[in-house]
Design a protein around this motif. Structure first.
Motif, PDB file in Angstrom:
ATOM      1  N   VAL A 138      84.555  20.906  16.262  1.00 26.86           N
ATOM      2  CA  VAL A 138      84.723  19.495  16.648  1.00 26.86           C
ATOM      3  C   VAL A 138      84.329  18.544  15.521  1.00 26.86           C
ATOM      4  O   VAL A 138      84.521  17.331  15.646  1.00 26.86           O
ATOM      5  N   ALA A 139      83.764  19.092  14.447  1.00 27.51           N
ATOM      6  CA  ALA A 139      83.330  18.228  13.339  1.00 27.51           C
ATOM      7  C   ALA A 139      84.473  17.409  12.747  1.00 27.51           C
ATOM      8  O   ALA A 139      84.296  16.215  12.475  1.00 27.51           O
ATOM      9  N   PRO A 140      85.687  17.987  12.532  1.00 27.88           N
ATOM     10  CA  PRO A 140      86.770  17.150  11.990  1.00 27.88           C
ATOM     11  C   PRO A 140      87.140  15.987  12.908  1.00 27.88           C
ATOM     12  O   PRO A 140      87.413  14.880  12.434  1.00 27.88           O
ATOM     13  N   ILE A 141      87.139  16.234  14.221  1.00 25.84           N
ATOM     14  CA  ILE A 141      87.486  15.154  15.162  1.00 25.84           C
ATOM     15  C   ILE A 141      86.395  14.090  15.157  1.00 25.84           C
ATOM     16  O   ILE A 141      86.670  12.885  15.192  1.00 25.84           O
ATOM     17  N   ILE A 142      85.127  14.545  15.110  1.00 25.74           N
ATOM     18  CA  ILE A 142      84.022  13.584  15.046  1.00 25.74           C
ATOM     19  C   ILE A 142      84.108  12.778  13.748  1.00 25.74           C
ATOM     20  O   ILE A 142      83.855  11.565  13.729  1.00 25.74           O
ATOM     21  N   ALA A 143      84.484  13.457  12.662  1.00 26.84           N
ATOM     22  CA  ALA A 143      84.647  12.739  11.382  1.00 26.84           C
ATOM     23  C   ALA A 143      85.749  11.687  11.497  1.00 26.84           C
ATOM     24  O   ALA A 143      85.615  10.576  10.968  1.00 26.84           O
ATOM     25  N   ARG A 144      86.829  12.026  12.218  1.00 23.70           N
ATOM     26  CA  ARG A 144      87.891  11.033  12.413  1.00 23.70           C
ATOM     27  C   ARG A 144      87.400   9.863  13.265  1.00 23.70           C
ATOM     28  O   ARG A 144      87.829   8.719  13.060  1.00 23.70           O
TER      29      ARG A 144
END
Length: 617
Positions: A274-280
């Motif tokens: 989920v880190a990429p989505i949180i980064a977005r």
């Protein structure tokens, strides 16, 4: 009995060889895996291995509880984020502020926070459904396997203990039989040397000696047999059977260790997924912040609140010696009030208030109010705002006319098709819809023409009469505005020309504080309000000058918080104590006052239903 014991030992040995082979296969290509097994290196550490495996499974359970508590925290965190987004969502009355870039940025930040909450929920659900569930199943399986291994090891130890007991018993029997045989031999020798004994007595001692020797030999053979069986069993126990159990315990513990490694990595992978989505989401917040344009917001503030009035001109000097007494009195009244007029046509909140008279309650309703409480022709707004409202209304009507025209054209085509081919439908079914559409279209065109007339009139009224100076001049010249049925005011000049609606709106007021701070005809005596001269004017709306602060009629306590969203009202917090300076006049509003930080007073209106009043006797 001996053959049964041997077959059981052979069976256990075969099982241990299979287990040992499985352990070696699981060990793979590890160097000296046979020498580093628990079965060979820890053959005498049964109790320590039992404690170690138990602690290992407890560590797995502890990690499972850790991840379960973390999942609960993630769920709680996500819930609080969603509650935060809900609490800070703009209210319906604040939707008009959405045109500002700062407000749009805040809404976008709330949206990203909501998405962030969704990702925390994904982490929690994945941990619960995959990692924690797998750890629970593994822990249960390991405990069952450990229990079976320890039970089998206990049985092996019990068999060895039983065999050792048999050996000890055989050894004691052999020792006793040997001592008895030695004693019998000594007795026989003594009897044979004793000449006083008969031959029969000597033969009896000989028989006893022979029997004891035979018993000793039998006990010796039994002892040797038991010793051999014990040694064989002990050798198998410590070299084959017990190592097999310990090796299974080793497999169990290694499986537990691998599980902990995989579950820790899996939990980290859940977070990483989920880190990429949180980064977005973070990027979205940054973009929301970067989208704020202070200059654009400032321009929109100008567009929203620009009245279109021109600044007032200089106030002329009046030589009182050249004026008659009546003119002096009227001029004094006009000068005391005119300089307090604001660009919205209301009176300054500190000194001059206006309020509609009781006659307006029974006046004409020709100029009806819109859903948001404004007049149909928006004549209660400043010129600029009025034109913008009218333009928006005209654009809305034009769009509705276009949609209705398309709908009517479609119905007409459908009717033509039905008339050409009656099998497709009855043309009369479309006739009613066509009539209704024509009626709507006609009404929309009438409304459009009406609002275009309003706009043309508003465009023609950009003269000096629209400014507060024009109203000031009207007051100074002694002219009084009269209320028409449409809510606008006309200044009756000698030449009969009508004043603009916007100029009339400067002297008009509604019965609520949204139109400006107001006072009633029943305000406190001694405040310069409701005097005989003013009542003699006979107008529905009038201005009053406050020379001294109003005396409080009582106190009130706020039952609910109130946010001031219109001119003339003041905010209050729940439980706040205020002074009542004017009671409700039937319009649902009460005028109150409170001290401010600058050693002054804040006055305004609050909803009567929001407060609990205690009036002085």
């Amino acid at each position: 009995m001996a053959s049964g014991s041997g077959s059981s030992i052979s069976k256990l040995a075969a099982e241990s060889e299979t287990t040992t082979g499985g352990a070696a296969a699981a060990a793979g290509t590890a160097p000296n895996s046979d020498k580093m097994s628990w079965g060979t290196e820890l053959w005498d550490q049964n109790e320590n291995l039992s404690n170690h495996t138990n602690k290992g499974i407890d560590a797995l359970d502890k990690l499972c509880n850790l991840l379960r508590d973390r999942a609960a925290i993630e769920t709680e965190y996500a819930g609080k984020l969603r509650r935060l987004v809900k609490n800070y969502q703009p209210k319906k009355k604040e939707e008009e502020d959405n045109e500002f870039t700062s407000t749009q940025a805040i809404r976008n930040v709330l949206k990203e926070v909501g998405d962030l909450a969704g990702q925390r929920e994904v982490v929690s659900e994945t941990l619960l459904l995959q990692t924690i569930q797998g750890m629970t199943l593994l822990s249960k399986q390991l405990r069952e396997d450990r229990k079976r291994c320890l039970a089998e090891g206990g049985n092996l130890q019990q068999n060895l203990t039983t065999q050792l007991s048999s050996l000890d018993r055989a050894k004691r029997n052999y020792e006793k039989a040997y001592r008895d045989s030695e004693k019998a031999v000594d007795n026989y020798k003594k009897a044979d040397m004793d000449l006083n004994l008969s031959r029969a007595e000597v033969e009896r001692y000989k028989t006893i000696m022979t029997s004891k020797i035979q018993q000793s030999d039998d006990a010796k053979n039994e002892y040797a047999n038991q010793l051999q069986k014990t040694n064989n069993l002990q050798q198998q126990h410590f070299t084959i059977l017990l190592p097999a159990v310990f090796n299974r315990l080793q497999e169990l513990d290694e499986k537990r260790t691998r599980g902990i490694r995989e579950f820790i990595i899996g939990a980290a992978d859940v977070e990483s997924s989920v880190a990429p989505i949180i980064a977005r989401c973070m990027e979205g917040m940054v973009k929301a912040g970067e989208s704020i344009n202070e200059k654009e917001d400032s321009f929109k503030v100008i567009e929203r609140y620009q009245s279109g009035f021109t600044p007032p001109t200089d106030i002329p000097f009046e030589d009182l010696s050249k004026l008659d007494p009546d003119a002096v009195q009227d001029s004094t009244y006009s000068n005391s009030t005119s300089h307090l007029l604001t660009v919205k046509g209301t009176i300054s909140a500190n000194k001059i208030k206006k309020r509609v008279g009781i006659f307006s309650l029974f006046g004409s309703t020709k100029n009806s109010l819109t859903a948001d409480g404004q007049k149909e022709d928006f004549s209660d707004l400043p010129p600029n705002q009025r034109r913008k409202k009218l333009q928006a209304k005209i654009a809305e009507l034009q769009q509705k006319i276009s949609q209705e025209t398309n709908a009517r054209d479609g119905l007409m085509k459908m009717k033509i098709v039905y008339e050409a081919n009656s099998s497709l439908g009855n043309p009369m079914t479309v006739e009613g819809q066509l009539n209704e559409s024509e009626h709507k279209l006609e009404k929309l065109k009438i409304d459009l023409k009406k609002y275009q007339g309003y706009l043309d009139k508003a465009n023609q009224l950009q003269t000096a009469n629209n400014s507060p100076q024009a109203n000031r001049n009207q007051l100074q010249n002694g002219h009084r505005a009269s209320r028409h049925s449409n809510g606008s005011a006309d200044d009756h000049h000698d030449d009969g020309d009508d004043q603009p609606d916007d100029a009339g709106s400067l002297s008009s007021s509604s019965a609520s504080p949204e139109s400006g701070l107001g006072t009633s005809h029943t305000s406190l005596p001694g405040s310069g309000q409701g005097s005989a001269n003013e009542n003699a004017i006979g107008e529905d709306a009038y201005y009053e000058t406050e020379v001294e602060p109003l005396q409080p009629l009582g106190t009130c306590r706020a039952l609910y918080p109130f946010e001031a969203t219109s001119e003339g009202s003041i905010p209050m917090n729940e439980g706040e104590e205020l002074q009542v300076i004017e009671i409700d006049q039937g319009d649902g509003w009460t005028r109150v006052r409170r001290a401010n930080n600058s050693n002054g007073w804040d006055e305004g209106f609050v909803p009567t239903s929001y407060i609990e009043c205690t009036l002085f006797a």
